[in-house]
Design a protein around this motif. Structure first.
Motif, PDB file in Angstrom:
ATOM      1  N   VAL A  57      -6.040   0.023  -0.899  1.00 26.40           N
ATOM      2  CA  VAL A  57      -5.874  -0.838   0.268  1.00 26.40           C
ATOM      3  C   VAL A  57      -6.550  -2.189   0.018  1.00 26.40           C
ATOM      4  O   VAL A  57      -5.976  -3.251   0.299  1.00 26.40           O
TER       5      VAL A  57
ATOM      6  N   PRO B 103      -0.106   4.897   4.360  1.00 30.05           N
ATOM      7  CA  PRO B 103      -1.387   4.456   3.796  1.00 30.05           C
ATOM      8  C   PRO B 103      -2.581   5.311   4.189  1.00 30.05           C
ATOM      9  O   PRO B 103      -3.618   5.265   3.525  1.00 30.05           O
TER      10      PRO B 103
ATOM     11  N   ALA C 114       3.279  -1.037   4.036  1.00 28.14           N
ATOM     12  CA  ALA C 114       2.460   0.147   3.780  1.00 28.14           C
ATOM     13  C   ALA C 114       3.272   1.420   4.012  1.00 28.14           C
ATOM     14  O   ALA C 114       3.891   1.577   5.063  1.00 28.14           O
TER      15      ALA C 114
ATOM     16  N   ILE D  72       0.870  -1.179   0.000  1.00 28.94           N
ATOM     17  CA  ILE D  72       0.000   0.000   0.000  1.00 28.94           C
ATOM     18  C   ILE D  72       0.900   1.220   0.000  1.00 28.94           C
ATOM     19  O   ILE D  72       1.754   1.369   0.890  1.00 28.94           O
TER      20      ILE D  72
END
Length: 239
Positions: free
Chosen positions: A157, A173, A170, A92
């Motif tokens: 996501v 994110p 991530a 992400i």
């Protein structure tokens, strides 16, 4: 080193540039992450957070030191191994990178393409399920142009999570999300950790989600300068 750790680094050093322009950006980074935990990397811009994340996630070649990912050494790994490992990861990023000609559901289905032959009906149902969990059940067939910035990020996501990855990496994110949407994303990552053992390593400047982290690792000038939890504590919510 605990070889049961899904991701770990030992003596990790890294440089950018060549010749006189060569600059060391990571210095002897050591990190072990517990399965099912949410580990957050924080620190000022330029501290090395994203460099660590990309090295752990086999998005950048390991130059010096060791990185173990799902039981495999990344230093010197061949392209076939790296490709197989990436299929077990979810990524992400702050930029959602959606395909503008595809609907929200179709963008999420693309997250299953790396797994090979997946039944189209099952893939569509899985995409719809994850999008609904993220509050986008009424936007399944919307094109990105008709979604807000926060909605686009939630689609990204969902794309990262639809394949049930072993590890999620991530990078900022929740930067484009409001408080409620950001909390929804982090809650989902935490739930995946509890229920499926999904491990999350996240870079963030978002102070709103720090209380939900199992562990906070602080970097400055390419070195870890603070760590709220050893691996024996990671993976269990803090009191």
């Amino acid at each position: 080193m605990d070889h049961q750790s899904p991701v770990s680094a030992n003596g990790l050093n890294h440089w950018f540039g060549e010749g006189e322009a060569k600059k060391q950006v990571l210095f002897d980074v050591n990190l072990e992450v517990a399965r099912g935990s949410l580990t957050v990397l924080v620190g000022p811009s330029g501290s090395g957070k994203t460099t660590v994340l990309t090295l752990l996630g086999c998005l950048r070649d390991v130059q010096d030191g060791s990185v173990s990912l799902l039981g495999h050494e990344l230093h010197g790994a061949n392209s076939a191994l790296l490709t197989s490992l990436r299929r077990r990861l979810g990524f992400i990023f702050q930029a959602h990178n959606l395909h503008n000609s595809l609907t929200a559901r179709q963008n999420v289905v693309m997250g299953l393409d790396v797994h090979g032959n997946v039944d189209p009906a099952q893939a569509s149902a899985a995409a719809s399920h994850v999008l609904t969990l993220l509050g986008l059940g009424d936007r399944l067939d919307y094109l990105p142009a008709n979604l807000s910035g926060g909605q686009k990020q939630r689609v990204a996501v969902a794309r990262a999570l639809v394949g049930n990855p072993d590890i999620v990496f991530a990078d900022e994110p929740t930067a484009a999300l409001d408080r409620e949407s950001g909390a929804t994303v982090v809650d989902m990552l935490k739930r995946l950790g509890r229920e499926r053992g999904t491990t999350t390593v996240m870079v963030t400047h978002d102070n709103r989600i720090l209380d939900q982290a199992d562990r906070i690792v602080t970097l400055e000038d390419g070195q870890i300068v603070d760590d709220t939890g050893a691996i024996s504590k990671a993976g269990r919510p803090r009191d």
